[in-house]
Design an enzyme around this catalytic site. Structure first.
Site: not given
Ligand SMILES: Cc1cc2nc3c(=O)[nH]c(=O)nc-3n(C[C@H](O)[C@H](O)[C@H](O)COP(=O)(O)OP(=O)(O)OC[C@H]3O[C@@H](n4cnc5c(N)ncnc54)[C@H](O)[C@@H]3O)c2cc1C
Length: 279
Positions: A101-103, A117, A12, A206, A159, A170, A210, A46, A10, A71
């Site tokens: 989840r995003g940031d 997430a 992106e 860059q 998840k 990542q 990142f 975000a 895939s 996404h």
């Molecule tokens: C393949 C890929 C694509 C991405 N695409 C985008 C995008 O399009 N847009 C964007 O804004 N960002 C994107 N990101 C970045 C991502 O949004 C960030 O890394 C974000 O900080 C975490 O998202 P996540 O879905 O991994 O979160 P989660 O899986 O929710 O994890 C986030 C953090 O919270 C912790 N956590 C999870 N569940 C719990 C819980 N129940 N209690 C306590 N802690 C918990 C985890 O250990 C981790 O540290 C992408 C990342 C990857 C790897």
């Protein structure tokens, strides 16, 4: 090594912000489409900042014949908002989604109705059953906000248990971090495909920026060599293609279930790596 037909490939993109960016993406899309990937994915800004542009880009790609996966990040969003987005994709036959989840965007304080997430994956399954094939994010080098690696793995498992079908990692430049993570997942009963995220190297500043943000490690040997190449973009590009091709080769030789390329809306590095892999 598995055959190409059993592997998932895939590419992106991010949604372009300008007319020039959109024109560039159309060309890049055509070039990469020729490689017949399983799907293209399109990032989501975000806090939903690219919501409409992600949607438009996904539909434009899907209309050209290859699946597109939006996404979707849930932080700072409401259930109603997410339900609307899911419905719109469902109505347009978009059946893959990368659930994140995003940031929180800077200045925004409230997480909204979803904190993590796994809650989004749960919600998607509740609302739409098995309609979507859901990919989630995985972090072989550990998510930067995780308390520790073991907790991060537990959170990843949540998840999967919520209904994710596959994960995309990542990016990383140390193949052993991926192999170790995959082994740990197996020990913890996680059996979904974990597809390595591949970041071509084209721009050192860059990449460095990142990597600091997302917690990806640039090994010292790589950092030192990139530093030495300074502003020589062509040399960085050539070196990057060589390094990333070897990494991807090693991953596939050791049974990675496919590759997901973070193309940064550029075709050349991905095409060169693809060719080196003989895919
Ligand atoms: C393949 C890929 C694509 C991405 N695409 C985008 C995008 O399009 N847009 C964007 O804004 N960002 C994107 N990101 C970045 C991502 O949004 C960030 O890394 C974000 O900080 C975490 O998202 P996540 O879905 O991994 O979160 P989660 O899986 O929710 O994890 C986030 C953090 O919270 C912790 N956590 C999870 N569940 C719990 C819980 N129940 N209690 C306590 N802690 C918990 C985890 O250990 C981790 O540290 C992408 C990342 C990857 C790897």
């Amino acid at each position: 090594m598995s055959t190409k037909t059993t592997l998932s490939f895939s590419f992106e993109f991010y949604p372009p912000k300008t007319a020039e960016g959109a024109a560039n993406l159309r060309v890049v899309h055509q070039q990469l489409k020729a490689l017949k990937p399983d799907f293209f994915s399109v990032t989501f800004g975000a806090g939903g900042t690219t919501r409409d542009k992600t949607y438009e880009t996904v539909l434009a790609i899907q209309n050209q014949g290859i699946a597109a996966a939006p996404h979707l990040s849930c932080i700072a969003s409401t259930q109603e908002n997410i339900a609307d987005i899911l419905q719109a994709y469902q109505q347009n036959g978009v059946a893959k989604i990368v659930a994140l989840r995003g940031d929180l965007p800077s200045g925004m304080m409230s997480a909204g109705q979803f904190r993590y997430a796994n809650e989004l994956v749960n919600f998607i399954r509740q609302q739409t059953g098995d309609f979507f094939e859901i990919h989630v994010a995985a972090y072989p080098e550990v998510h930067p906000q995780a308390m520790n690696a073991a907790m991060d793995l537990q959170h990843f498992k949540r998840k999967v248990e919520a209904g994710a079908n596959a994960a995309i990692t990542q990016y990383f430049y140390n193949a052993d971090s991926y192999f170790y993570f995959r082994d740990e997942c197996e020990k913890h009963g996680i059996t979904i495909p974990i597809i390595p995220g591949i970041m071509p190297i084209t721009n050192y500043a860059q990449l460095f920026r990142f990597s600091q943000m997302c917690g990806a490690d640039i090994p010292r040997w790589l950092y030192k060599r990139l530093e030495q190449l300074g502003d020589d973009r062509e040399a960085i590009s050539q070196f990057g293609i060589e390094v990333v091709s070897k990494l991807a080769q090693r991953l596939l030789e050791n049974n990675a279930p496919g590759l997901h390329f973070y193309t940064m809306n550029q075709a050349t590095p991905t095409l060169a790596i693809w060719q080196n892999l003989g895919l």
